[in-house]
Design a protein around this motif. Sequence first.
Motif: not given
Length: 388
Positions: A325-341
Amino acid sequence: MSVTLDRSAWALRCRAWLLESHLPLWAQHGIDREAWGFFERLDAATLAPTGPDQRRSMVCARQLYLWSAAAHRFDQPEHHALADYAFATLAERFQDKQHGGWVFSLRRDGGLLDGRKDFYAHAFILFALAHYARLNRQRTDALTLAAETWGLIQDKLRLPQGWFAAEASADWKIEKRGLVQNPHMHLFEALLALLEVSGDIAYRNGAQEIVTLFRTRLYTPDPGVIGEFFDVAGQPTGPEGAILEPGHHFEWAWLLRDAARHLDDSSLLPLADHLTHWAETQGSDTVRRGTYDQISRASVPLQTTKRIWPQSEAAKTYATAYSAAPSAATLAPLLTRLEFLFSAYLQPDGRWHEHLSADLQPMTNFLPASTPYHLYFALAEALDALAV
């Protein structure tokens, strides 16, 4: 920066780290070219092999997955060659010619170290064979070995309670009959991969059996958590029964989404969403970031340390949620987790910090050969999602 540019930049970063840093590092330093097979761990500073004199079948299987998946995605000759090498190593070295199945570990000199039949290792071997078969290089041999291994698991490790024993002796004698969650999860992963590559209904039936076990034993609807250890009656008793691993909640969430597609069972999707929410809100550190290693059924941290694999499983889960379900709301946690990694764990040259303290300080000085499975899988799922 717009969401589109963020997404594109992160895709490039994930691809570059894998293709230009991580895979070349492991190809150069992770293979024992003087003897055979793969080193179990490398010193994080010098990249010299370290640790005990052992070669585990599970680690060889994870390396077979790594190079098979990399060859499938990037189509580099070296990746194909290493996948072939890993397959030959697994098939020629680790098969138990006397009792069937796969031995647990060997020494560097090739001698038997531990002949136990480990359910977890057998599940990973199935998973790796599926990914190697996808390359269509020795597909028939890989799928034949997988079918034989799946048959042995069912014949030798199945218990009347409805689950599989976590281990058996070299000649398949079972002593401990309690239910252990983790190998069943990886068997589920393997069966779904084999179903995808072969279409064999036997793997569909096996995967559906694990779904039933998940619903009836592993998952507690209230409060909605997955246990790790259960007694012979399938109950989470004693101190071990209280253990919850948030990383496995993320991992199961990914698997349930994958299973919903392969098994045409949309009823699994709400479970995946709930597990993801629980792992994020109850199993993660909202102040210092990252997912805890263990918490209790009362949501009290038991181990506030943070291994890298739960963080990679979180990224993998959010990648598939965004793909669905691509959206800004579903993208945000992915990018947050990638940035943390990338900021806390992954190093530019392809190394990583295996284990951090609660306040994100490194706790180990080695790189296990089992971890690239998690890292590659997570970033590959992110690449697929970010291409949406």
